[in-house]
Scaffold this active site. Structure first.
Site, PDB file in Angstrom:
ATOM      1  N   SER A  70       3.865   7.912  -3.405  1.00  0.00           N
ATOM      2  CA  SER A  70       4.440   9.120  -4.001  1.00  0.00           C
ATOM      3  C   SER A  70       5.616   9.697  -3.213  1.00  0.00           C
ATOM      4  CB  SER A  70       3.351  10.173  -4.235  1.00  0.00           C
ATOM      5  OG  SER A  70       2.394   9.674  -5.144  1.00  0.00           O
ATOM      6  N   GLY A  81       1.190   6.392  -6.747  1.00  0.00           N
ATOM      7  CA  GLY A  81       1.329   6.767  -8.157  1.00  0.00           C
ATOM      8  C   GLY A  81       0.530   7.991  -8.552  1.00  0.00           C
ATOM      9  N   HIS A 138      -0.249  -5.709  -2.104  1.00  0.00           N
ATOM     10  CA  HIS A 138      -0.164  -4.391  -2.741  1.00  0.00           C
ATOM     11  C   HIS A 138      -1.544  -4.000  -3.271  1.00  0.00           C
ATOM     12  CE1 HIS A 138       0.982  -1.146  -5.424  1.00  0.00           C
ATOM     13  NE2 HIS A 138       2.121  -1.082  -4.766  1.00  0.00           N
ATOM     14  N   GLU A 173       0.492   1.987   2.861  1.00  0.00           N
ATOM     15  CA  GLU A 173       0.390   2.668   1.579  1.00  0.00           C
ATOM     16  C   GLU A 173      -1.048   3.139   1.361  1.00  0.00           C
ATOM     17  OE1 GLU A 173       3.794   1.398  -1.173  1.00  0.00           O
ATOM     18  OE2 GLU A 173       2.094   0.114  -1.587  1.00  0.00           O
ATOM     19  N   ASN A 212       9.953  -0.852  -5.796  1.00  0.00           N
ATOM     20  CA  ASN A 212       8.950  -1.675  -6.478  1.00  0.00           C
ATOM     21  C   ASN A 212       8.867  -1.214  -7.934  1.00  0.00           C
ATOM     22  OD1 ASN A 212       6.769  -3.151  -7.299  1.00  0.00           O
ATOM     23  ND2 ASN A 212       5.256  -2.036  -6.072  1.00  0.00           N
ATOM     24  N   TRP A 213       9.509  -1.984  -8.806  1.00  0.00           N
ATOM     25  CA  TRP A 213       9.571  -1.568 -10.219  1.00  0.00           C
ATOM     26  C   TRP A 213       8.323  -1.974 -11.000  1.00  0.00           C
ATOM     27  CZ3 TRP A 213      15.412  -3.146 -10.962  1.00  0.00           C
ATOM     28  CH2 TRP A 213      16.208  -2.163 -10.362  1.00  0.00           C
ATOM     29  N   LYS A 214       7.433  -2.694 -10.393  1.00  0.00           N
ATOM     30  CA  LYS A 214       6.166  -3.091 -11.037  1.00  0.00           C
ATOM     31  C   LYS A 214       6.449  -3.675 -12.431  1.00  0.00           C
ATOM     32  CE  LYS A 214       4.120   0.623  -8.411  1.00  0.00           C
ATOM     33  NZ  LYS A 214       3.050   1.557  -8.224  1.00  0.00           N
ATOM     34  N   GLU A 245      -2.452  -2.588  -5.892  1.00  0.00           N
ATOM     35  CA  GLU A 245      -2.696  -2.904  -7.310  1.00  0.00           C
ATOM     36  C   GLU A 245      -3.105  -4.367  -7.469  1.00  0.00           C
ATOM     37  OE1 GLU A 245       1.006  -1.412  -8.875  1.00  0.00           O
ATOM     38  OE2 GLU A 245       0.359   0.636  -8.438  1.00  0.00           O
TER      39      GLU A 245
HETATM   40  C1  PEP Z   1       3.941   1.534  -4.712  1.00  0.00           C
HETATM   41  O1  PEP Z   1       3.496   1.130  -5.773  1.00  0.00           O
HETATM   42  O2  PEP Z   1       4.151   0.745  -3.790  1.00  0.00           O
HETATM   43  C2  PEP Z   1       4.204   2.964  -4.580  1.00  0.00           C
HETATM   44  C3  PEP Z   1       4.402   3.448  -3.384  1.00  0.00           C
HETATM   45  O3  PEP Z   1       4.208   3.694  -5.737  1.00  0.00           O
HETATM   46  P1  PEP Z   1       4.548   5.253  -5.887  1.00  0.00           P
HETATM   47  O4  PEP Z   1       5.816   5.510  -5.110  1.00  0.00           O
HETATM   48  O5  PEP Z   1       4.720   5.478  -7.332  1.00  0.00           O
HETATM   49  O6  PEP Z   1       3.391   6.006  -5.304  1.00  0.00           O
END
Ligand code: PEP
Length: 252
Positions: free
Chosen positions: A216, A176, A98, A170, A9-11, A100
């Site tokens: 993470s 993050g 997600h 998640e 997931n490059w956001k 976010e």
């Molecule tokens: C995500 O945004 O789905 C995610 C898992 O981010 P990160 O790996 O940076 O925690």
């Protein structure tokens, strides 16, 4: 046996050049090292680069995902992108739910449910994210929260639609932040989620559904997670932006 799935997931990162450079290099290494055997790799670049990314990946077994869709088919929704449009450029997957999107764009379960319907209408596979906040985990509400998130969204679908889903657990406090859940915490939640699928849809579906961990993950901790019986891969944010790190995670 369930295939391991890795979703980058490059956001809102990477421009056109960075996106295409990354994908070309990734492809080269994946084929040189033969690391896609029995693994599914899905990349989620930003909307403007989905088409070119898909073209680069033509003829390979790597795929792309959109990071979002609007919940309506088409119409006067300035700035939005629909499943109908994505379908027309060959997109097959979309990330929904997600944290976010839930937090910064106020997407609640009722809107997510609409997004699921429209994604299914256009035959998109859905990577559906669930997870609790730090406050909720501190109050031991994580199971209740995740069950509720699924009940109001994915579990509104009939059993023939479930093959279109990947579930991503998640925990919001781990996204993050550099803080991961322990692999025991993740496995416990994944088993809980699989049991919910068992209760709702029966054994065959619950055995087949891929449940990914996200929060993470990195090249050091990934293998502890992927050894767990009910963890079928990862949804990876930050660590998917570095090619070698992402490859190490895929090879964990
Ligand atoms: C995500 O945004 O789905 C995610 C898992 O981010 P990160 O790996 O940076 O925690």
């Amino acid at each position: 046996m369930r295939k391991k799935v890795f979703i980058a997931n490059w956001k809102m990162n990477y421009d056109f050049h960075e996106t295409t450079f990354f994908i070309r290099n990734l492809l080269k290494i994946v084929f040189e090292r033969k690391i896609n055997h029995n693994k599914e790799i899905i990349l989620a670049p930003s909307f403007p680069f989905l088409h070119i990314s898909n073209q680069i990946l033509q003829g390979t077994n790597l795929n792309i995902a959109a990071q979002n869709i609007h919940h309506k088919d088409k119409g006067s929704y300035t700035g939005e992108v629909s499943a109908y449009m994505l379908k027309s450029i060959g997109v097959k997957n979309v990330i929904l739910g997600h944290s976010e999107r839930r937090e910064f764009f106020f997407e609640e379960n009722n809107v997510l449910s609409e997004k699921i319907k429209i994604a299914l209408k256009y035959d998109l596979n859905i990577i559906f994210c669930v997870g609790e906040s730090f406050y909720e985990r501190s109050n031991d509400q994580q199971f209740h929260i995740v069950k509720h998130q699924l009940k109001e969204t994915v579990f509104q679908c009939s059993s023939d639609k479930i093959k279109s889903f990947y579930i991503a657990y998640e925990p919001i406090w781990a996204i993050g932040t550099g803080k991961t859940a322990t692999f025991e915490q993740a496995q416990t939640m994944h088993k809980f989620i699989r049991n919910l699928f068992l209760e709702k849809y029966g054994e065959s579906i619950s055995n087949k559904i891929s449940i990914l961990y996200g929060g993470s993950l990195n090249d050091i901790n990934a293998k502890d997670f992927f050894y767990q019986k009910d963890i079928d891969g990862g949804l990876i944010g930050n660590s998917s932006l570095k090619l070698e790190k992402f490859l190490k995670i895929v090879q964990s």
